[in-house]
Write an enzyme that holds these catalytic residues in place. Structure first.
Site, PDB file in Angstrom:
ATOM      1  N   TRP A  14       0.818  -1.224   0.000  1.00  0.00           N
ATOM      2  CA  TRP A  14       0.000   0.000   0.000  1.00  0.00           C
ATOM      3  C   TRP A  14       0.850   1.271   0.000  1.00  0.00           C
ATOM      4  O   TRP A  14       0.314   2.372   0.015  1.00  0.00           O
ATOM      5  CB  TRP A  14      -0.954   0.000   1.194  1.00  0.00           C
ATOM      6  CG  TRP A  14      -2.004  -1.075   1.138  1.00  0.00           C
ATOM      7  CD1 TRP A  14      -2.172  -2.017   0.149  1.00  0.00           C
ATOM      8  CD2 TRP A  14      -3.040  -1.328   2.092  1.00  0.00           C
ATOM      9  NE1 TRP A  14      -3.240  -2.828   0.436  1.00  0.00           N
ATOM     10  CE2 TRP A  14      -3.797  -2.434   1.631  1.00  0.00           C
ATOM     11  CE3 TRP A  14      -3.404  -0.737   3.306  1.00  0.00           C
ATOM     12  CZ2 TRP A  14      -4.893  -2.950   2.333  1.00  0.00           C
ATOM     13  CZ3 TRP A  14      -4.493  -1.253   4.010  1.00  0.00           C
ATOM     14  CH2 TRP A  14      -5.229  -2.343   3.526  1.00  0.00           C
ATOM     15  N   LYS A  15       2.145   1.107   0.033  1.00  0.00           N
ATOM     16  CA  LYS A  15       3.080   2.250   0.011  1.00  0.00           C
ATOM     17  C   LYS A  15       2.642   3.292   1.058  1.00  0.00           C
ATOM     18  O   LYS A  15       2.173   2.920   2.119  1.00  0.00           O
ATOM     19  CB  LYS A  15       3.141   2.851  -1.392  1.00  0.00           C
ATOM     20  CG  LYS A  15       3.387   1.794  -2.469  1.00  0.00           C
ATOM     21  CD  LYS A  15       3.812   2.372  -3.772  1.00  0.00           C
ATOM     22  CE  LYS A  15       3.776   1.313  -4.846  1.00  0.00           C
ATOM     23  NZ  LYS A  15       4.802   1.481  -5.846  1.00  0.00           N
ATOM     24  N   HIS A 100      12.627  -3.070  -1.358  1.00  0.00           N
ATOM     25  CA  HIS A 100      11.792  -2.539  -2.443  1.00  0.00           C
ATOM     26  C   HIS A 100      12.584  -1.464  -3.187  1.00  0.00           C
ATOM     27  O   HIS A 100      13.354  -0.717  -2.586  1.00  0.00           O
ATOM     28  CB  HIS A 100      10.496  -1.951  -1.853  1.00  0.00           C
ATOM     29  CG  HIS A 100       9.485  -1.618  -2.894  1.00  0.00           C
ATOM     30  ND1 HIS A 100       9.572  -0.473  -3.653  1.00  0.00           N
ATOM     31  CD2 HIS A 100       8.387  -2.285  -3.325  1.00  0.00           C
ATOM     32  CE1 HIS A 100       8.548  -0.447  -4.512  1.00  0.00           C
ATOM     33  NE2 HIS A 100       7.825  -1.543  -4.333  1.00  0.00           N
ATOM     34  N   GLY A 244       1.254  -2.969  -6.279  1.00  0.00           N
ATOM     35  CA  GLY A 244       1.231  -1.649  -5.647  1.00  0.00           C
ATOM     36  C   GLY A 244      -0.107  -0.968  -5.891  1.00  0.00           C
ATOM     37  O   GLY A 244      -1.094  -1.213  -5.195  1.00  0.00           O
ATOM     38  N   GLY A 245      -0.161  -0.146  -6.912  1.00  0.00           N
ATOM     39  CA  GLY A 245      -1.347   0.687  -7.189  1.00  0.00           C
ATOM     40  C   GLY A 245      -2.659  -0.080  -7.184  1.00  0.00           C
ATOM     41  O   GLY A 245      -3.654   0.384  -6.616  1.00  0.00           O
TER      42      GLY A 245
END
Ligand code: PEP
Length: 271
Positions: A14-15, A100, A244-245
């Protein structure tokens, strides 16, 4: 060992997104979306540190597992702003993403720090997802294989085959992360196989005759979307996805989990 004996893993990074309330809502929507389903892949959500507790509580009693996006390798001390493996296990995190490319790019993480973090994760029984991958310049200069081999070899330094049993590697070409441009599936599969062979060669050189890499799940990451996941996950050397996104909305992430379910049913890999 064939792909059928390796786990299928769908992990969401989810960064630096989601407040606690948003994180809880998203985790609940994902857990509700897989409720009662059989033949699921391993599902791992990696929210920011501040939401770990809430997401772990929201996922309790569901098949959804939770991990951190990073950690310091030392256990405690005067390291302002850092979070240690002890703190992650204390909050109930099961997984941790290590190395990452955004950490390597913006926070100067090196192959040596990745190795230190991998050792710390294994020591504290956190399941590590180690990220490797080449930049666009490196790919254009035909350096993909040597860069990936070097990153994998350095991550494994001073570890034994027995110690790396829980290891998961994510092949994440830097040029594909957050760009909307996925690596072509056959090429991602080729590099995933190279990663596996590199792991086997590394331990073979230490006298281990087992093909250690054959036991290590290798995920693909880099602009994975609902529309690309199924093709990517039918490749024999790609055991899952680091997303990710598209992990930030349940309506995008659930179809990627569904692609993971298809892989599980094709390979019978869920244990
Ligand atoms: C990632 O954050 O690991 C990632 C692969 O991001 P995205 O899916 O957005 O490219």
């Amino acid at each position: 060992m064939s792909s059928s004996s390796r786990k299928t893993i769908i992990a969401g990074n989810w960064k630096m997104y989601k407040t606690r309330a948003q994180a809880r809502d998203l985790a609940k929507a994902i857990a509700d979306g897989v409720k009662g389903q059989k033949g699921l892949p391993e599902i791992v959500l990696c929210p920011p540190f501040t939401s770990l507790h809430d997401v772990i509580a929201a996922c309790a009693g569901t098949p959804v597992q939770v991990g951190a996006q990073n950690m310091e390798y030392r256990e405690e001390g005067a390291y302002t702003g850092e979070i240690s493996p002890l703190m992650l296990t204390d909050v109930g995190a099961k997984w941790v993403v290590i190395g990452h490319s955004e950490r390597r790019q913006y926070y100067n993480e090196s192959n040596a720090s990745v190795n230190a973090k991998l050792k710390a994760a294994l020591k504290h029984k956190l399941l590590p997802i180690v990220c490797v991958g080449e930049s666009l310049d490196e790919r254009d200069a035909n350096l993909t294989d040597s860069v990936v081999r070097r990153q994998v070899g350095a991550a494994l330094a001073d570890l034994t085959a027995a110690e790396v049993g829980p290891l998961v590697v994510a092949y994440e070409p830097v040029w594909a992360i957050g760009t909307g441009k996925s690596c072509e599936s056959k090429e991602a599969n080729r590099v995933a196989a190279l990663i596996r062979a590199t792991i086997s060669d590394h331990f073979h050189a230490q006298g281990d005759t087992d093909k250690v890499g054959d036991h290590v799940p290798v995920l693909y990451g880099g602009s994975v979307k609902p529309s690309t996941a199924e093709e990517q996950l039918t490749e024999p050397d790609i055991d899952g996805a680091l997303v990710g996104g598209a992990s930030l909305k349940a309506e995008d992430f659930l179809p990627i989990i569904a692609a993971g379910c298809k892989r599980v049913s094709l390979s019978g890999s869920r244990k």
